[in-house]
Motif scaffolding. Structure first.
Motif, short mmCIF file in Angstrom:
data_model
loop_
_atom_site.label_atom_id
_atom_site.label_comp_id
_atom_site.label_asym_id
_atom_site.label_seq_id
_atom_site.Cartn_x
_atom_site.Cartn_y
_atom_site.Cartn_z
N THR A 88 -47.72 56.63 -38.82
CA THR A 88 -46.45 56.57 -39.55
C THR A 88 -46.17 55.11 -39.90
O THR A 88 -46.72 54.20 -39.29
CB THR A 88 -45.31 57.13 -38.67
OG1 THR A 88 -45.29 56.43 -37.42
CG2 THR A 88 -45.52 58.63 -38.39
N PRO A 89 -45.31 54.86 -40.89
CA PRO A 89 -45.06 53.48 -41.30
C PRO A 89 -44.60 52.59 -40.14
O PRO A 89 -43.92 53.02 -39.22
CB PRO A 89 -43.95 53.61 -42.34
CG PRO A 89 -44.07 55.01 -42.85
CD PRO A 89 -44.55 55.83 -41.68
N GLY A 90 -45.00 51.34 -40.23
CA GLY A 90 -44.61 50.37 -39.20
C GLY A 90 -44.73 48.97 -39.75
O GLY A 90 -45.02 48.77 -40.93
N VAL A 91 -44.52 48.00 -38.90
CA VAL A 91 -44.61 46.59 -39.28
C VAL A 91 -45.54 45.88 -38.30
O VAL A 91 -45.76 46.35 -37.18
CB VAL A 91 -43.22 45.91 -39.26
CG1 VAL A 91 -42.30 46.53 -40.31
CG2 VAL A 91 -42.59 45.99 -37.88
N PRO A 92 -46.08 44.73 -38.69
CA PRO A 92 -46.91 43.97 -37.75
C PRO A 92 -46.07 43.58 -36.52
O PRO A 92 -44.89 43.28 -36.64
CB PRO A 92 -47.30 42.72 -38.53
CG PRO A 92 -47.08 43.06 -39.97
CD PRO A 92 -45.97 44.07 -39.99
N THR A 93 -46.71 43.61 -35.37
CA THR A 93 -45.99 43.26 -34.15
C THR A 93 -46.97 42.73 -33.12
O THR A 93 -48.15 42.53 -33.40
CB THR A 93 -45.19 44.47 -33.60
OG1 THR A 93 -44.29 44.02 -32.59
CG2 THR A 93 -46.09 45.56 -33.07
N TRP A 94 -46.48 42.50 -31.93
CA TRP A 94 -47.29 41.99 -30.82
C TRP A 94 -46.92 42.82 -29.60
O TRP A 94 -45.74 43.00 -29.30
CB TRP A 94 -46.95 40.51 -30.57
CG TRP A 94 -48.06 39.75 -29.95
CD1 TRP A 94 -48.30 39.60 -28.61
CD2 TRP A 94 -49.09 39.02 -30.61
NE1 TRP A 94 -49.41 38.82 -28.41
CE2 TRP A 94 -49.92 38.45 -29.63
CE3 TRP A 94 -49.40 38.80 -31.95
CZ2 TRP A 94 -51.02 37.68 -29.93
CZ3 TRP A 94 -50.49 38.02 -32.25
CH2 TRP A 94 -51.30 37.46 -31.25
N ASN A 95 -47.91 43.33 -28.88
CA ASN A 95 -47.66 44.01 -27.61
C ASN A 95 -47.94 43.03 -26.48
O ASN A 95 -48.91 42.26 -26.54
CB ASN A 95 -48.54 45.26 -27.46
CG ASN A 95 -47.94 46.47 -28.16
OD1 ASN A 95 -46.94 46.37 -28.86
ND2 ASN A 95 -48.56 47.62 -27.96
N TYR A 96 -47.10 43.08 -25.44
CA TYR A 96 -47.25 42.12 -24.36
C TYR A 96 -46.46 42.56 -23.13
O TYR A 96 -45.63 43.47 -23.18
CB TYR A 96 -46.76 40.74 -24.79
CG TYR A 96 -45.31 40.68 -25.21
CD1 TYR A 96 -44.31 40.39 -24.30
CD2 TYR A 96 -44.95 40.93 -26.53
CE1 TYR A 96 -42.98 40.34 -24.69
CE2 TYR A 96 -43.62 40.88 -26.93
CZ TYR A 96 -42.65 40.58 -26.00
OH TYR A 96 -41.33 40.54 -26.39
N GLN A 97 -46.72 41.86 -22.04
CA GLN A 97 -45.93 41.97 -20.82
C GLN A 97 -45.44 40.57 -20.49
O GLN A 97 -46.22 39.61 -20.54
CB GLN A 97 -46.79 42.47 -19.65
CG GLN A 97 -47.31 43.88 -19.83
CD GLN A 97 -48.20 44.23 -18.66
OE1 GLN A 97 -49.28 43.69 -18.51
NE2 GLN A 97 -47.74 45.14 -17.83
N ALA A 98 -44.16 40.46 -20.15
CA ALA A 98 -43.60 39.15 -19.81
C ALA A 98 -42.58 39.32 -18.69
O ALA A 98 -41.89 40.34 -18.60
CB ALA A 98 -42.93 38.53 -21.03
#
Length: 193
Positions: A88-98
């Motif tokens: 489905t439509p989305g945008v660029p992003t970053w996955n992370y744990q902080a």
């Protein structure tokens, strides 16, 4: 730290498990009115009320640390997530744990306590080696460091792992991360799906 509800980690055991697994981070304080950070490994006290580490005595950060509220930042695996990986439509992003930890800092330079800290850090990180190095150094070397103890007042934790996406999108992200070699982040996402 800004934490939308669906990315927040509130379970204390999970937070401290994350600290144990990702204990290299940044100690942030002020020195002469400016923000200052030192990258270093940390240990959690057995009662989970304090964070411990050491810095070089020559590091200017130690001159003003005592009594300051400090910030410690830790991070786990992370990577770029392309919107082309979604159904489905989305945008660029970053996955992370902080994880951000706040607390009041005290310093110590007692040689016996410094030796215990250095030996504990050594044992923790040498444990995974086939032939671990055993602490063997001149005790005078301990004079070159200063112990840091942080009384933990707040722990904020954020796992941004596509929880806001459908199960199908999350699985596609995991598949793509594995394909590009970002296996640590893929494993974390599988564990938290």
């Amino acid at each position: 730290m800004y934490i939308p509800a669906h990315f927040e980690v509130s379970d204390s055991a999970e937070k401290f498990s994350f600290i144990e697994e990702n204990a290299f981070g940044q100690l942030v304080s002020t020195v002469r009115g400016r923000l200052f950070a030192t990258n270093m490994p940390f240990l959690v006290s057995s009662d989970k009320t304090r964070l411990l580490g050491h810095i070089a005595r020559q590091n200017p950060q130690h001159s003003e640390l005592a009594g300051q509220e400090v910030l410690v930042t830790l991070q786990g695996p992370h990577d770029y997530i392309s919107p082309s990986w979604y159904s489905t439509p989305g945008v660029p992003t970053w996955n992370y744990q902080a994880l951000h930890l706040y607390g009041k800092c005290t310093l110590f330079d007692d040689p016996a306590r410094l030796k215990e800290l250095v030996d504990t850090l050594t044992h923790k990180y040498e444990a995974g080696f086939e032939d671990p190095w055993m602490p063997d150094y001149k005790s005078s070397m301990l004079g070159a460091i200063v112990g840091v103890e942080i009384a933990i007042s707040e722990v904020q934790c954020k796992f941004k792992l596509s929880q806001n996406r459908s199960l199908q999108d999350r699985q596609q992200v995991i598949d793509q991360l594995e394909a590009i070699g970002s296996t640590d982040l893929a494993k974390v996402m599988k564990r938290h799906s």
